[in-house]
Scaffold this active site. Sequence first.
Site, short mmCIF file in Angstrom:
data_model
loop_
_atom_site.label_atom_id
_atom_site.label_comp_id
_atom_site.label_asym_id
_atom_site.label_seq_id
_atom_site.Cartn_x
_atom_site.Cartn_y
_atom_site.Cartn_z
N GLU A 97 0.89 -1.18 -0.12
CA GLU A 97 0.03 -0.05 -0.17
C GLU A 97 0.81 1.28 -0.01
O GLU A 97 1.95 1.42 0.68
CB GLU A 97 -0.89 0.08 1.23
CG GLU A 97 -2.12 -0.62 1.25
CD GLU A 97 -3.25 0.35 0.32
OE1 GLU A 97 -3.03 1.29 -0.34
OE2 GLU A 97 -4.48 -0.01 0.48
N ASP A 98 0.43 2.12 -0.73
CA ASP A 98 1.21 3.46 -0.56
C ASP A 98 1.03 4.11 0.85
O ASP A 98 1.92 4.77 1.48
CB ASP A 98 0.66 4.57 -1.59
CG ASP A 98 -0.80 4.75 -1.78
OD1 ASP A 98 -1.66 3.75 -1.28
OD2 ASP A 98 -1.40 5.53 -2.55
N ASP A 101 -4.57 4.94 6.05
CA ASP A 101 -5.03 6.01 6.73
C ASP A 101 -5.99 5.46 7.80
O ASP A 101 -5.57 4.88 8.86
CB ASP A 101 -5.64 6.89 5.50
CG ASP A 101 -6.25 8.31 6.06
OD1 ASP A 101 -7.05 8.59 7.15
OD2 ASP A 101 -5.62 9.31 5.52
N LYS A 129 -0.49 6.43 8.88
CA LYS A 129 -0.91 7.57 9.66
C LYS A 129 -1.50 6.93 11.10
O LYS A 129 -2.90 6.70 10.98
CB LYS A 129 -2.16 8.45 9.00
CG LYS A 129 -1.80 9.15 7.86
CD LYS A 129 -2.93 10.05 7.35
CE LYS A 129 -2.63 10.76 6.16
NZ LYS A 129 -3.93 11.41 5.27
N ASP A 157 -2.13 11.20 -5.07
CA ASP A 157 -2.77 12.31 -5.90
C ASP A 157 -3.46 13.35 -4.99
O ASP A 157 -4.17 12.88 -3.98
CB ASP A 157 -3.46 11.74 -7.08
CG ASP A 157 -4.83 11.10 -6.21
OD1 ASP A 157 -5.01 10.26 -5.44
OD2 ASP A 157 -5.96 11.44 -6.88
N ARG A 163 0.90 13.01 -8.77
CA ARG A 163 1.44 11.26 -8.63
C ARG A 163 2.93 11.25 -9.34
O ARG A 163 3.76 10.35 -8.80
CB ARG A 163 0.48 10.34 -9.43
CG ARG A 163 -0.93 10.23 -8.97
CD ARG A 163 -1.49 9.02 -9.54
NE ARG A 163 -2.86 8.92 -9.37
CZ ARG A 163 -3.48 8.49 -8.40
NH1 ARG A 163 -2.89 7.94 -7.20
NH2 ARG A 163 -4.96 8.45 -8.31
P1 XMP Z 1 -7.94 4.26 4.07
O1 XMP Z 1 -8.55 5.54 4.81
O2 XMP Z 1 -8.81 3.42 3.53
O3 XMP Z 1 -7.30 5.03 2.90
O4 XMP Z 1 -6.64 3.58 4.88
C1 XMP Z 1 -6.45 4.70 1.98
C2 XMP Z 1 -6.63 5.32 0.60
O5 XMP Z 1 -7.17 6.80 0.61
C3 XMP Z 1 -6.22 7.36 -0.02
N1 XMP Z 1 -5.33 8.48 0.97
C4 XMP Z 1 -4.62 9.50 0.53
N2 XMP Z 1 -4.30 9.98 -0.43
N3 XMP Z 1 -3.22 11.52 0.26
C5 XMP Z 1 -3.60 11.03 -0.55
O6 XMP Z 1 -3.25 11.37 -1.64
C6 XMP Z 1 -3.35 11.40 1.67
O7 XMP Z 1 -3.02 11.80 2.64
C7 XMP Z 1 -4.04 9.91 1.67
N4 XMP Z 1 -4.61 9.62 2.72
C8 XMP Z 1 -5.57 8.27 2.35
C9 XMP Z 1 -5.32 6.45 -0.79
O8 XMP Z 1 -5.81 6.43 -1.97
C10 XMP Z 1 -5.08 5.33 0.03
O9 XMP Z 1 -5.06 4.16 -0.50
MG MG Z 2 -6.17 9.14 -4.11
#
Ligand code: XMP
Ligand code: MG
Length: 172
Positions: A97-98, A101, A129, A157, A163
């Site tokens: 995963e990138d 959150d 996070k 993004d 990106r």
């Molecule tokens: P969750 O809340 O499901 O979120 O863990 C994961 C997806 O939400 C996007 N995401 C972000 N994208 N900046 C971004 O560009 C951020 O700070 C951010 N936080 C969450 C991301 O696609 C991730 O896979």
């Molecule tokens: Mg996104």
Amino acid sequence: MHDKAFSIYLEEDAILEGVKKVAEQIHRDHAGQRVLFLAVLNGSFMFAADLLKNYEGDCEISFVKVASYHGMSSSGTVSELIGLTENLEGRHVVILEDIVDTGLTLKKVYLSVMQRNPSSLKVATLLFKPDAYKGDLPIDYAGISIPNEFIVGYGLDYDGLGRNLRNIYKII
Ligand code: XMP
Ligand code: MG
């Protein structure tokens, strides 16, 4: 970008250090195994590329995507994992995963992979996070923990843009 101003938050060097650390930890834990990386698109493409360049063991990679729909029922958003065509039975899988959150996206991927009976399953994310995380799954490998702020760059993004940036930025 769009209507917002961003300031630099993580330089390319610091990011690559985090990537290398994760690659080494995964390799150490999977000595002698062939790892199947499952990278979650779109955001993880850059992390996945740099991680594999720094991974010294045998490995394969495949890409999946989480598609979300706003259904007509009151249950809100439903999501579906697409692109998982691999037979995972007996495989040592590491999800890439990138960013994690809240952890909802990860949970969707994790449970879908688990249903296919891999021999082992681990989770690696470049960015984590901890203050936003609501999940119960262990995050086995986290490159860099960050505060609960919106960031962009290095695959991530802001409404489609950013990106391609080598560094990671936050909104000012
Ligand atoms: P969750 O809340 O499901 O979120 O863990 C994961 C997806 O939400 C996007 N995401 C972000 N994208 N900046 C971004 O560009 C951020 O700070 C951010 N936080 C969450 C991301 O696609 C991730 O896979
Ligand atoms: Mg996104």
